[in-house]
Design a protein around this motif. Sequence first.
Motif, short mmCIF file in Angstrom:
data_model
loop_
_atom_site.label_atom_id
_atom_site.label_comp_id
_atom_site.label_asym_id
_atom_site.label_seq_id
_atom_site.Cartn_x
_atom_site.Cartn_y
_atom_site.Cartn_z
N SER A 1 0.81 -1.22 0.00
CA SER A 1 0.00 0.00 0.00
C SER A 1 0.84 1.27 0.00
O SER A 1 0.31 2.36 -0.11
CB SER A 1 -0.92 0.01 1.22
N GLY A 2 2.14 1.12 0.15
CA GLY A 2 3.02 2.27 0.17
C GLY A 2 3.14 2.93 1.54
O GLY A 2 3.72 3.99 1.66
N GLY A 3 2.60 2.28 2.57
CA GLY A 3 2.65 2.85 3.91
C GLY A 3 3.83 2.39 4.76
O GLY A 3 3.98 2.81 5.89
N TRP A 4 4.67 1.54 4.18
CA TRP A 4 5.83 1.03 4.93
C TRP A 4 6.91 2.10 4.99
O TRP A 4 7.20 2.78 4.01
CB TRP A 4 6.36 -0.23 4.27
N ASP A 5 7.53 2.25 6.17
CA ASP A 5 8.58 3.25 6.38
C ASP A 5 9.91 2.54 6.54
O ASP A 5 10.22 2.01 7.61
CB ASP A 5 8.26 4.08 7.62
N PRO A 6 10.75 2.50 5.50
CA PRO A 6 12.02 1.77 5.56
C PRO A 6 13.16 2.56 6.21
O PRO A 6 14.28 2.07 6.30
CB PRO A 6 12.34 1.50 4.09
N SER A 7 12.91 3.76 6.71
CA SER A 7 13.99 4.64 7.17
C SER A 7 14.78 4.06 8.35
O SER A 7 15.96 4.37 8.51
CB SER A 7 13.46 6.01 7.53
N LEU A 8 14.17 3.22 9.16
CA LEU A 8 14.91 2.66 10.30
C LEU A 8 15.96 1.64 9.88
O LEU A 8 16.83 1.29 10.67
CB LEU A 8 13.95 2.07 11.33
N ILE A 9 15.91 1.19 8.63
CA ILE A 9 16.98 0.32 8.11
C ILE A 9 18.31 1.07 8.18
O ILE A 9 19.34 0.50 8.53
CB ILE A 9 16.68 -0.15 6.67
N PHE A 10 18.28 2.35 7.86
CA PHE A 10 19.50 3.15 7.89
C PHE A 10 20.00 3.36 9.32
O PHE A 10 21.21 3.39 9.56
CB PHE A 10 19.27 4.48 7.17
N VAL A 11 19.06 3.47 10.25
CA VAL A 11 19.44 3.58 11.67
C VAL A 11 20.14 2.30 12.09
O VAL A 11 21.20 2.32 12.73
CB VAL A 11 18.21 3.86 12.55
N MET A 12 19.56 1.15 11.74
CA MET A 12 20.16 -0.13 12.11
C MET A 12 21.51 -0.34 11.41
O MET A 12 22.46 -0.81 12.03
CB MET A 12 19.22 -1.28 11.77
N ALA A 13 21.59 0.02 10.14
CA ALA A 13 22.86 -0.13 9.41
C ALA A 13 23.94 0.75 10.05
O ALA A 13 25.09 0.30 10.20
CB ALA A 13 22.67 0.23 7.94
N GLY A 14 23.58 1.96 10.43
CA GLY A 14 24.54 2.84 11.10
C GLY A 14 24.99 2.27 12.43
O GLY A 14 26.17 2.31 12.77
N ALA A 15 24.04 1.71 13.19
CA ALA A 15 24.37 1.12 14.49
C ALA A 15 25.29 -0.09 14.33
O ALA A 15 26.26 -0.25 15.08
CB ALA A 15 23.10 0.72 15.23
N VAL A 16 25.01 -0.92 13.34
CA VAL A 16 25.86 -2.09 13.09
C VAL A 16 27.26 -1.66 12.67
O VAL A 16 28.26 -2.21 13.14
CB VAL A 16 25.21 -3.03 12.04
N ALA A 17 27.35 -0.66 11.81
CA ALA A 17 28.66 -0.18 11.35
C ALA A 17 29.48 0.40 12.50
O ALA A 17 30.66 0.08 12.66
CB ALA A 17 28.49 0.87 10.25
N VAL A 18 28.85 1.24 13.32
CA VAL A 18 29.56 1.83 14.46
C VAL A 18 29.99 0.75 15.44
O VAL A 18 31.13 0.76 15.94
CB VAL A 18 28.67 2.89 15.16
N THR A 19 29.12 -0.21 15.70
CA THR A 19 29.45 -1.30 16.62
C THR A 19 30.58 -2.15 16.06
O THR A 19 31.53 -2.50 16.79
CB THR A 19 28.21 -2.18 16.88
N PHE A 20 30.52 -2.49 14.79
CA PHE A 20 31.57 -3.31 14.17
C PHE A 20 32.93 -2.64 14.28
O PHE A 20 33.91 -3.24 14.73
CB PHE A 20 31.21 -3.56 12.70
N ILE A 21 32.99 -1.38 13.92
CA ILE A 21 34.26 -0.65 13.97
C ILE A 21 34.67 -0.41 15.43
O ILE A 21 35.83 -0.61 15.80
CB ILE A 21 34.14 0.69 13.22
#
Length: 150
Positions: A39-59
Amino acid sequence: MTVLTQFVVGLVFGLGLLLSGMSNPEKVLDFLDLAAIRSGGWDPSLIFVMAGAVAVTFIGFRLIFRRQRPLLDDRFHLPSSQTLDWRIAIGPAIFGIGWGLAGICPGPAFVALGYGSPAIVLFVVAMLIGMAAARLLASRQPQPSAALSE
């Protein structure tokens, strides 16, 4: 110095939750609602939050564990057991179900108290009662000896 450092770290964490939208249950639920993709109501923006958190944690972990000891303690406090028991398996499952139903988890809930929403206040009160009940139940039961990995 340690208390000041903890305050600053908590403040940065809280600001990050606010800026990312993680303290807004509607935003989290819009992300978790995969049925809304059509329906187009999905908000994928938190994927970027999770990707940023994983990257910071990894490094961060790679850099921190190169040190002999942490900056503000005499040693690293890491789990000594590698056994997977029923509490370690069930606890995250309950956490995930609660997060999916309410759209908020403990850290963002405390940040969201600043919104003054009665629903958030009720959530935090219920969460604290649940935590107290879990500790009470855990203290009355013998430690589990059967591991899932055996």
